[in-house]
Write a protein that holds these residues in place. Structure first.
Motif, PDB file in Angstrom:
ATOM      1  N   GLU A 284       0.878  -1.178   0.000  1.00 49.30           N
ATOM      2  CA  GLU A 284       0.000   0.000   0.000  1.00 49.30           C
ATOM      3  C   GLU A 284       0.909   1.221   0.000  1.00 49.30           C
ATOM      4  OE1 GLU A 284      -3.202   0.311  -0.150  1.00 49.30           O
ATOM      5  OE2 GLU A 284      -3.958  -1.716   0.178  1.00 49.30           O
ATOM      6  N   TRP A 285       1.426   1.542  -1.189  1.00 48.47           N
ATOM      7  CA  TRP A 285       2.501   2.516  -1.292  1.00 48.47           C
ATOM      8  C   TRP A 285       2.091   3.903  -0.800  1.00 48.47           C
ATOM      9  CZ3 TRP A 285       5.807  -0.987  -1.700  1.00 48.47           C
ATOM     10  CH2 TRP A 285       5.724  -2.035  -2.625  1.00 48.47           C
ATOM     11  N   GLN A 286       0.867   4.321  -1.109  1.00 45.85           N
ATOM     12  CA  GLN A 286       0.419   5.659  -0.711  1.00 45.85           C
ATOM     13  C   GLN A 286       0.361   5.785   0.807  1.00 45.85           C
ATOM     14  OE1 GLN A 286      -0.767   8.084  -3.428  1.00 45.85           O
ATOM     15  NE2 GLN A 286       0.062   9.266  -1.727  1.00 45.85           N
ATOM     16  N   VAL A 287      -0.199   4.781   1.473  1.00 51.10           N
ATOM     17  CA  VAL A 287      -0.276   4.785   2.939  1.00 51.10           C
ATOM     18  C   VAL A 287       1.129   4.776   3.538  1.00 51.10           C
ATOM     19  CG1 VAL A 287      -1.075   3.522   4.978  1.00 51.10           C
ATOM     20  CG2 VAL A 287      -2.510   3.632   2.929  1.00 51.10           C
ATOM     21  N   ALA A 288       1.983   3.936   2.978  1.00 48.34           N
ATOM     22  CA  ALA A 288       3.346   3.829   3.497  1.00 48.34           C
ATOM     23  C   ALA A 288       4.103   5.139   3.331  1.00 48.34           C
ATOM     24  CB  ALA A 288       4.090   2.702   2.788  1.00 48.34           C
ATOM     25  N   ALA A 289       3.987   5.753   2.161  1.00 48.42           N
ATOM     26  CA  ALA A 289       4.702   7.020   1.916  1.00 48.42           C
ATOM     27  C   ALA A 289       4.230   8.100   2.881  1.00 48.42           C
ATOM     28  CB  ALA A 289       4.497   7.461   0.471  1.00 48.42           C
ATOM     29  N   SER A 290       2.922   8.194   3.091  1.00 48.92           N
ATOM     30  CA  SER A 290       2.380   9.196   4.004  1.00 48.92           C
ATOM     31  C   SER A 290       2.873   8.966   5.432  1.00 48.92           C
ATOM     32  CB  SER A 290       0.852   9.164   3.958  1.00 48.92           C
ATOM     33  OG  SER A 290       0.300  10.070   4.884  1.00 48.92           O
ATOM     34  N   ALA A 291       2.872   7.697   5.871  1.00 43.05           N
ATOM     35  CA  ALA A 291       3.297   7.378   7.235  1.00 43.05           C
ATOM     36  C   ALA A 291       4.769   7.703   7.440  1.00 43.05           C
ATOM     37  CB  ALA A 291       3.030   5.910   7.540  1.00 43.05           C
ATOM     38  N   PHE A 292       5.613   7.329   6.489  1.00 44.00           N
ATOM     39  CA  PHE A 292       7.045   7.585   6.642  1.00 44.00           C
ATOM     40  C   PHE A 292       7.370   9.070   6.503  1.00 44.00           C
ATOM     41  CE2 PHE A 292       7.625   2.991   5.510  1.00 44.00           C
ATOM     42  CZ  PHE A 292       8.153   2.629   6.744  1.00 44.00           C
ATOM     43  N   GLU A 293       6.588   9.782   5.699  1.00 43.30           N
ATOM     44  CA  GLU A 293       6.782  11.233   5.622  1.00 43.30           C
ATOM     45  C   GLU A 293       6.560  11.866   6.999  1.00 43.30           C
ATOM     46  OE1 GLU A 293       5.070  15.205   3.278  1.00 43.30           O
ATOM     47  OE2 GLU A 293       4.143  13.242   2.943  1.00 43.30           O
ATOM     48  N   GLN A 294       5.492  11.426   7.682  1.00 46.98           N
ATOM     49  CA  GLN A 294       5.219  11.941   9.029  1.00 46.98           C
ATOM     50  C   GLN A 294       6.276  11.477  10.021  1.00 46.98           C
ATOM     51  OE1 GLN A 294       2.848  14.210   9.747  1.00 46.98           O
ATOM     52  NE2 GLN A 294       2.566  14.162   7.531  1.00 46.98           N
ATOM     53  N   ALA A 295       6.745  10.243   9.883  1.00 51.19           N
ATOM     54  CA  ALA A 295       7.777   9.732  10.783  1.00 51.19           C
ATOM     55  C   ALA A 295       9.056  10.553  10.661  1.00 51.19           C
ATOM     56  CB  ALA A 295       8.062   8.263  10.488  1.00 51.19           C
ATOM     57  N   VAL A 296       9.396  10.948   9.440  1.00 46.98           N
ATOM     58  CA  VAL A 296      10.577  11.791   9.227  1.00 46.98           C
ATOM     59  C   VAL A 296      10.365  13.161   9.858  1.00 46.98           C
ATOM     60  CG1 VAL A 296      11.915  13.027   7.489  1.00 46.98           C
ATOM     61  CG2 VAL A 296      11.374  10.609   7.159  1.00 46.98           C
ATOM     62  N   ARG A 297       9.200  13.745   9.591  1.00 47.72           N
ATOM     63  CA  ARG A 297       8.921  15.097  10.110  1.00 47.72           C
ATOM     64  C   ARG A 297       8.900  15.117  11.638  1.00 47.72           C
ATOM     65  NH1 ARG A 297       4.595  17.850  11.888  1.00 47.72           N
ATOM     66  NH2 ARG A 297       3.181  16.094  11.524  1.00 47.72           N
ATOM     67  N   LEU A 298       8.190  14.175  12.234  1.00 51.58           N
ATOM     68  CA  LEU A 298       8.065  14.142  13.695  1.00 51.58           C
ATOM     69  C   LEU A 298       9.359  13.704  14.360  1.00 51.58           C
ATOM     70  CD1 LEU A 298       4.566  12.408  13.842  1.00 51.58           C
ATOM     71  CD2 LEU A 298       5.041  14.787  14.447  1.00 51.58           C
ATOM     72  N   GLY A 299      10.176  12.958  13.622  1.00 53.08           N
ATOM     73  CA  GLY A 299      11.395  12.430  14.227  1.00 53.08           C
ATOM     74  C   GLY A 299      12.578  13.369  14.208  1.00 53.08           C
ATOM     75  N   ARG A 300      12.450  14.515  13.548  1.00 54.90           N
ATOM     76  CA  ARG A 300      13.608  15.409  13.410  1.00 54.90           C
ATOM     77  C   ARG A 300      14.213  15.790  14.762  1.00 54.90           C
ATOM     78  NH1 ARG A 300      14.227  16.603   8.226  1.00 54.90           N
ATOM     79  NH2 ARG A 300      12.423  16.781   6.852  1.00 54.90           N
ATOM     80  N   HIS A 301      13.357  15.999  15.767  1.00 54.92           N
ATOM     81  CA  HIS A 301      13.843  16.407  17.088  1.00 54.92           C
ATOM     82  C   HIS A 301      13.539  15.340  18.141  1.00 54.92           C
ATOM     83  CE1 HIS A 301      14.607  20.330  15.349  1.00 54.92           C
ATOM     84  NE2 HIS A 301      13.355  20.377  14.924  1.00 54.92           N
ATOM     85  N   SER A 302      13.327  14.117  17.675  1.00 56.91           N
ATOM     86  CA  SER A 302      12.935  13.049  18.592  1.00 56.91           C
ATOM     87  C   SER A 302      14.091  12.082  18.837  1.00 56.91           C
ATOM     88  CB  SER A 302      11.737  12.285  18.005  1.00 56.91           C
ATOM     89  OG  SER A 302      11.494  11.087  18.719  1.00 56.91           O
ATOM     90  N   CYS A 303      14.072  11.450  20.005  1.00 58.31           N
ATOM     91  CA  CYS A 303      15.060  10.418  20.295  1.00 58.31           C
ATOM     92  C   CYS A 303      14.839   9.193  19.416  1.00 58.31           C
ATOM     93  CB  CYS A 303      15.003  10.017  21.769  1.00 58.31           C
ATOM     94  SG  CYS A 303      13.388   9.403  22.304  1.00 58.31           S
ATOM     95  N   TYR A 304      13.676   9.113  18.771  1.00 58.72           N
ATOM     96  CA  TYR A 304      13.365   7.985  17.892  1.00 58.72           C
ATOM     97  C   TYR A 304      13.660   8.296  16.424  1.00 58.72           C
ATOM     98  CZ  TYR A 304      10.982   6.120  21.969  1.00 58.72           C
ATOM     99  OH  TYR A 304      10.693   5.652  23.220  1.00 58.72           O
ATOM    100  N   LYS A 305      14.451   9.334  16.184  1.00 58.39           N
ATOM    101  CA  LYS A 305      14.861   9.644  14.818  1.00 58.39           C
ATOM    102  C   LYS A 305      15.644   8.468  14.253  1.00 58.39           C
ATOM    103  CE  LYS A 305      17.385  13.200  12.222  1.00 58.39           C
ATOM    104  NZ  LYS A 305      18.087  14.494  12.344  1.00 58.39           N
ATOM    105  N   SER A 306      15.300   8.065  13.014  1.00 61.01           N
ATOM    106  CA  SER A 306      15.907   6.858  12.453  1.00 61.01           C
ATOM    107  C   SER A 306      16.116   7.030  10.957  1.00 61.01           C
ATOM    108  CB  SER A 306      15.009   5.654  12.712  1.00 61.01           C
ATOM    109  OG  SER A 306      15.395   4.551  11.934  1.00 61.01           O
ATOM    110  N   ILE A 307      17.277   6.571  10.482  1.00 63.00           N
ATOM    111  CA  ILE A 307      17.555   6.614   9.042  1.00 63.00           C
ATOM    112  C   ILE A 307      16.575   5.739   8.272  1.00 63.00           C
ATOM    113  CG2 ILE A 307      19.248   4.744   9.181  1.00 63.00           C
ATOM    114  CD1 ILE A 307      20.747   6.075   6.891  1.00 63.00           C
ATOM    115  N   ASP A 308      16.065   4.687   8.927  1.00 61.94           N
ATOM    116  CA  ASP A 308      15.126   3.783   8.244  1.00 61.94           C
ATOM    117  C   ASP A 308      13.890   4.525   7.753  1.00 61.94           C
ATOM    118  OD1 ASP A 308      16.767   1.635   8.603  1.00 61.94           O
ATOM    119  OD2 ASP A 308      15.778   0.921  10.415  1.00 61.94           O
TER     120      ASP A 308
END
Length: 548
Positions: A284-308
């Motif tokens: 489900e590429w659209q769902v996955a892309a949206s979720a990872f986009e948010q994970a990147v945005r929210l993770g910028r200042h988070s201890c859970y920031k991840s290259i994955d």
């Protein structure tokens, strides 16, 4: 409760707020309530440094802290690094009432959540209730902070027996201790005692987790559904239902549950990453892309920031861009910016920078930016050569991208090097798959070259030689529709323009049949449809015409 009963004089307190007036007001109120040792932080980064250096008894943090970490991220990092002791108190302060912010903050379980404006009386009452419970549970928390889990459990059981009115408060800490020790039946017993007195969604959730751990996943699901009927926004219930359905093999429904959880509380980095991973598995590429986009945005200042999250964002976007580069051009541009950020954020690691540049090469190629994609591929290969000990996975990622970008010779050279490495079974399978892909690519390339020779001969009227070339190209199973149509076209032309005997005519028509069968159906939206129909009509007419 009076300020004298709060006993703040011996408490080490941290106030976190980016606004000087708000810091001053909070500090003044705490001083009036008897506090003597108050530190202040102006942003999330400073707060984390201070929490790492000092054991605070009480932390009051505003949610919005300007640029950098917000209050939720301060809390999650303090929990992640275990710099908040069990006996410490963390209170979230905010003027926001947006549900996503409230839910995000509450998920990390601050001891309280206070909405501005705050009065001295309301602060005193809130602190009084929390600190009264802390005093009763002080010995239990000391044992937890010392890592003495079994002793902490025994102290919690003693507290429940001696002070039944504190059962819910103590059990909220005791249940997770039993779960940590994998004593699930004891945890169920504790949660059941609480629920016999009053319904608490956290207790029902605890029961469900234990039932699942004990192997009764269907009963766990029933408990979670009951909890959601009473508390529809208890987001952790959706998380656990998703995990249970995933364990039962239903990836599609597990994804739907995580989508619902994200709708309720979208600011949790780990949940966004979990949804993205599941959507990737479900393609489900659209769902996955949206979720990872948010994970990147929210993770910028988070201890859970991840290259994955960065790389998975590119992996999810790639099939969408390949399917329609025009529609998804904006997505491609966003992914490229994110991958550029990755290289800056992880610039100290050649391996991580390499992964980002390689992903950029794939995205650029998919977007049709072939020259830029080749430049990124060259940069990635340079970084690969700079690695002290590149592993097989790094090499296979590079060969895969080379194949995608049409650099087959380079991929084949590198693949020979990979074959000399010590490989796992999975890596060996990837090598074989890529080798097969290269073979197929080489065959297609040769077929295309022979077909091009045939076209040139056909245009010169050299039909016999052209037919031999088209037949050689068509002999490969990878030959495309255009090659097969060329093989039919030259036979029709030979019949029309000769010289062609009756036997030759019959043989040429006979040879067209299997070519048409290989082509099958050509859709009317295919650019080759008109040519296919014209040749089919000519073939049918020639069959019906008597030989001259």
């Amino acid at each position: 409760m009076s300020s004298s009963n709060l006993n703040l004089s011996n408490q080490r307190i941290l106030v976190i707020d980016d606004l000087v007036d708000s810091r001053s007001i909070m500090k003044r109120m705490l001083t009036e309530l008897g506090a003597e040792r108050i530190d202040t932080a102006v942003d999330g980064d400073q707060a984390i440094m201070m929490i790492n250096d000092t054991d605070y008894d009480l932390v009051l943090s505003d949610y919005n802290l300007g640029r950098g970490k917000d209050g939720q991220q301060v809390l999650e990092e303090a929990r992640y690094t275990k710099r908040l002791r069990a006996r410490s108190i963390f209170i979230m302060v905010t003027g926001e009432n947006a549900s996503d912010m409230v839910m995000g903050a509450l998920e990390y379980e601050p001891d309280s959540y206070i909405t501005k404006p705050i009065t001295l009386k309301s602060l005193s009452q809130r602190l009084g209730r929390i600190m009264q419970g802390r005093r009763i549970m002080a010995s239990m928390h000391q044992l937890m902070d010392a890592g003495k889990t079994q002793e902490a459990i025994a102290e919690a059981e003693r507290l429940i027996a001696s002070q039944p009115r504190m059962m819910a408060l103590v059990s909220r800490g005791l249940g997770p201790l039993y779960i940590h020790q994998e004593e699930y039946n004891n945890a169920i017993r504790v949660y059941s005692m609480v629920l016999n007195q009053h319904f608490h969604s956290w207790a029902r959730l605890g029961q469900a987790i234990c039932m699942h751990k004990l192997g009764d996943s269907l009963s766990a699901l029933a408990l979670l559904k009951e909890t959601l009927r009473r508390q529809p926004r208890h987001v952790q219930c959706y998380d656990w239902m998703a995990r249970i359905y995933l364990s039962l093999g239903d990836q599609v429904y597990a994804q739907k549950l995580l989508v619902k959880a994200v709708e309720i509380s979208p600011r949790a980095v780990l949940r966004q990453r979990e949804l993205g991973q599941l959507a990737l598995q479900n393609q489900e590429w659209q769902v996955a892309a949206s979720a990872f986009e948010q994970a990147v945005r929210l993770g910028r200042h988070s201890c859970y920031k991840s290259i994955d999250a960065y790389l998975n964002y590119a992996d999810a976007a790639l099939p969408l861009i390949e399917s329609d580069k025009v529609t998804y051009k904006r997505l491609g541009d966003k992914v490229q910016r994110v991958l550029t950020d990755l290289q800056q954020d992880f610039s100290q690691s050649i391996a991580l920078k390499y992964a980002g540049v390689l992903a950029q090469a794939r995205i650029c190629h998919a977007m049709g930016l072939l020259e830029r994609g080749l430049l990124r591929l060259n940069a990635a290969e340079h970084l690969f050569r700079e690695m002290e000990v590149p592993d097989a996975d790094d090499a296979l990622s590079l060969t895969s991208t080379m194949i995608q970008c049409g650099e087959h010779v380079r991929a084949e050279d590198l693949l020979r090097t990979v074959k000399g490495m010590t490989l796992s079974a999975a890596q060996q399978a990837r090598v074989e798959q890529q080798a097969n892909t290269l073979n197929e690519a080489a065959i297609r390339q040769h077929s295309d070259q022979v077909n091009a020779e045939g076209v040139s001969l056909y245009e010169q009227g050299e039909y016999i030689r052209a037919m031999k070339a088209f037949d050689e190209a068509a002999d490969y199973s990878e030959a495309g529709v255009s090659v097969l149509l060329n093989a039919i076209q030259v036979r029709v032309s030979l019949i029309h323009y000769g010289p062609c005997s009756q036997d030759q005519r019959r043989q040429l028509l006979f040879q067209c049949r299997p070519l048409f069968q290989r082509i099958g159906v050509v859709g009317n939206t295919d650019e080759r449809f008109e040519r296919f129909q014209r040749l089919k009509n000519n073939f049918t007419r020639l069959l019906q015409e008597p030989a001259s």
